[in-house]
Motif scaffolding. Sequence first.
Motif, PDB file in Angstrom:
ATOM      1  N   GLY A  39       0.822  -1.197   0.000  1.00 47.85           N
ATOM      2  CA  GLY A  39       0.000   0.000   0.000  1.00 47.85           C
ATOM      3  C   GLY A  39       0.856   1.247   0.000  1.00 47.85           C
ATOM      4  N   THR A  40       0.243   2.365   0.334  1.00 47.71           N
ATOM      5  CA  THR A  40       0.928   3.650   0.387  1.00 47.71           C
ATOM      6  C   THR A  40       1.085   4.070   1.848  1.00 47.71           C
ATOM      7  OG1 THR A  40      -1.118   4.916   0.322  1.00 47.71           O
ATOM      8  CG2 THR A  40      -0.134   4.312  -1.796  1.00 47.71           C
ATOM      9  N   ALA A  41       1.809   5.169   2.056  1.00 47.96           N
ATOM     10  CA  ALA A  41       2.034   5.660   3.418  1.00 47.96           C
ATOM     11  C   ALA A  41       0.719   5.954   4.130  1.00 47.96           C
ATOM     12  CB  ALA A  41       2.914   6.912   3.374  1.00 47.96           C
ATOM     13  N   ALA A  42      -0.299   6.343   3.390  1.00 50.13           N
ATOM     14  CA  ALA A  42      -1.600   6.641   3.995  1.00 50.13           C
ATOM     15  C   ALA A  42      -2.271   5.392   4.559  1.00 50.13           C
ATOM     16  CB  ALA A  42      -2.511   7.288   2.958  1.00 50.13           C
ATOM     17  N   GLN A  43      -1.769   4.212   4.176  1.00 45.96           N
ATOM     18  CA  GLN A  43      -2.377   2.954   4.609  1.00 45.96           C
ATOM     19  C   GLN A  43      -1.526   2.205   5.640  1.00 45.96           C
ATOM     20  OE1 GLN A  43      -2.510   1.701   0.506  1.00 45.96           O
ATOM     21  NE2 GLN A  43      -4.752   1.775   0.472  1.00 45.96           N
ATOM     22  N   TYR A  44      -0.504   2.858   6.175  1.00 47.04           N
ATOM     23  CA  TYR A  44       0.354   2.208   7.164  1.00 47.04           C
ATOM     24  C   TYR A  44      -0.432   1.726   8.377  1.00 47.04           C
ATOM     25  CZ  TYR A  44       4.722   3.773   4.884  1.00 47.04           C
ATOM     26  OH  TYR A  44       5.766   3.965   4.017  1.00 47.04           O
ATOM     27  N   GLY A  45      -1.509   2.389   8.712  1.00 50.71           N
ATOM     28  CA  GLY A  45      -2.270   2.053   9.904  1.00 50.71           C
ATOM     29  C   GLY A  45      -3.322   0.979   9.713  1.00 50.71           C
ATOM     30  N   LEU A  46      -3.393   0.373   8.534  1.00 51.79           N
ATOM     31  CA  LEU A  46      -4.408  -0.648   8.258  1.00 51.79           C
ATOM     32  C   LEU A  46      -3.837  -2.038   8.543  1.00 51.79           C
ATOM     33  CD1 LEU A  46      -5.870   0.730   4.897  1.00 51.79           C
ATOM     34  CD2 LEU A  46      -6.682   1.133   7.238  1.00 51.79           C
ATOM     35  N   ALA A  47      -4.374  -2.698   9.554  1.00 48.70           N
ATOM     36  CA  ALA A  47      -3.849  -3.998   9.985  1.00 48.70           C
ATOM     37  C   ALA A  47      -3.900  -5.041   8.884  1.00 48.70           C
ATOM     38  CB  ALA A  47      -4.624  -4.486  11.209  1.00 48.70           C
ATOM     39  N   GLY A  48      -4.888  -4.967   8.015  1.00 42.83           N
ATOM     40  CA  GLY A  48      -5.041  -5.950   6.951  1.00 42.83           C
ATOM     41  C   GLY A  48      -3.958  -5.905   5.898  1.00 42.83           C
ATOM     42  N   ARG A  49      -3.103  -4.878   5.942  1.00 42.90           N
ATOM     43  CA  ARG A  49      -2.010  -4.755   4.977  1.00 42.90           C
ATOM     44  C   ARG A  49      -0.752  -5.508   5.424  1.00 42.90           C
ATOM     45  NH1 ARG A  49      -3.532  -1.995   0.119  1.00 42.90           N
ATOM     46  NH2 ARG A  49      -5.574  -1.165   0.639  1.00 42.90           N
ATOM     47  N   TYR A  50      -0.811  -6.134   6.569  1.00 45.91           N
ATOM     48  CA  TYR A  50       0.343  -6.847   7.118  1.00 45.91           C
ATOM     49  C   TYR A  50      -0.009  -8.322   7.210  1.00 45.91           C
ATOM     50  CZ  TYR A  50       1.593  -2.059   8.288  1.00 45.91           C
ATOM     51  OH  TYR A  50       1.867  -0.727   8.208  1.00 45.91           O
ATOM     52  N   THR A  51       0.546  -9.129   6.309  1.00 43.30           N
ATOM     53  CA  THR A  51       0.049 -10.495   6.163  1.00 43.30           C
ATOM     54  C   THR A  51       1.102 -11.593   6.258  1.00 43.30           C
ATOM     55  OG1 THR A  51       0.290 -10.348   3.757  1.00 43.30           O
ATOM     56  CG2 THR A  51      -1.850  -9.712   4.694  1.00 43.30           C
ATOM     57  N   GLU A  52       2.414 -11.273   6.184  1.00 44.88           N
ATOM     58  CA  GLU A  52       3.412 -12.337   6.228  1.00 44.88           C
ATOM     59  C   GLU A  52       4.759 -11.813   6.731  1.00 44.88           C
ATOM     60  OE1 GLU A  52       6.287 -12.654   4.216  1.00 44.88           O
ATOM     61  OE2 GLU A  52       5.929 -10.822   3.093  1.00 44.88           O
ATOM     62  N   TRP A  53       5.484 -12.726   7.378  1.00 43.48           N
ATOM     63  CA  TRP A  53       6.802 -12.385   7.914  1.00 43.48           C
ATOM     64  C   TRP A  53       7.850 -13.389   7.447  1.00 43.48           C
ATOM     65  CZ3 TRP A  53       2.217 -11.276  10.055  1.00 43.48           C
ATOM     66  CH2 TRP A  53       2.012  -9.970  10.492  1.00 43.48           C
ATOM     67  N   GLU A  54       7.588 -14.052   6.315  1.00 47.04           N
ATOM     68  CA  GLU A  54       8.591 -14.964   5.761  1.00 47.04           C
ATOM     69  C   GLU A  54       9.814 -14.194   5.280  1.00 47.04           C
ATOM     70  OE1 GLU A  54       7.333 -18.101   3.088  1.00 47.04           O
ATOM     71  OE2 GLU A  54       5.285 -17.887   3.802  1.00 47.04           O
ATOM     72  N   HIS A  55       9.574 -13.027   4.682  1.00 45.99           N
ATOM     73  CA  HIS A  55      10.709 -12.193   4.278  1.00 45.99           C
ATOM     74  C   HIS A  55      11.562 -11.853   5.489  1.00 45.99           C
ATOM     75  CE1 HIS A  55       7.800 -11.347   1.016  1.00 45.99           C
ATOM     76  NE2 HIS A  55       8.874 -11.230   0.274  1.00 45.99           N
TER      77      HIS A  55
END
Length: 300
Positions: free
Chosen positions: A225-241
């Motif tokens: 997403g963009t910086a305006a969407q940093y606060g949206l929890a649904g944008r964080y989905t994986e930590w394999e990287h």
Amino acid sequence: MMKNVKLLSEVSIASLLTIGGIAAVNNVNSPVNPVASQTVQAATTEQTTIKLPAGYTRQRILAVNNNRISARDKQALVQASMNGMKQNTFYDNKASDKQEMVNTTNLTWAQKLEINRYALSLINSARAQMGKQPWVLNKSAMAFADRVATEYHNNNKSVWDPNHYVAGITRAAVASGLKNAGQVYEDEAGLPITSQFRGTYRTMYALKEQVYFNVKQMLFGGFYGTAAQYGLAGRYTEWEHAGDLLGLRSLKGYNAPTKMFGLSFSDMKNNHQRVSVHFMGVASRYVANRRVFNVNANIR
């Protein structure tokens, strides 16, 4: 490995991130990271770091990568990743970077060395905070990365495809003196396509800014997403990287203490706007022929 590709509505303006089956796409029609106005300690961009926020812990990264994380810890990790995206802001006080135009798919050796060192400094800053040994920049790993980029370009492949180009990675690995081990080498991202830079050319400043964003994505939940969407929890989905870059994938001690690193870029024959970024990490156990892959060709 299949990749679960998350597409937004405008794929033409995007930054894609993928590893071992995971992908995320980011629409970017404004700068990915506004430059910080405050003074910082870094004297050069090579000293830039990414700070891991409170709550972003070894235990949680290991747990989420092994499907053993509690709902409470998962929520805390998502919140920490949100904070990581918000609190880490790109900064570059090297004045010449804004004037120097570079072709990402045809960098000079000096430019290639600079962007490789820059990307690695970001990765190692995070590894140090987890008590991990630094990765090392290696000429053979850089040559491997270049071979991977050539394979992607020649076969019109990119990070926008649903899978890593494993056949190409394998050919590049074997030619580089590495084992035919499938997709164990590559973390892949995509440079954002902006209104200002729509092809392979951009300033060194913009290239560093975009690589900085790519590394942040990898560390902090595969954010898309963009910086305006940093606060949206649904944008964080994986930590394999994150698990790969930080050496926090295995609960059984299989993580390599360090890796030899090389970074490259590739475009597509039929679409020069789609520039893939190949973060190549080579553990010593995957070196098959040390006369071809020089484990001692490290660059300090």
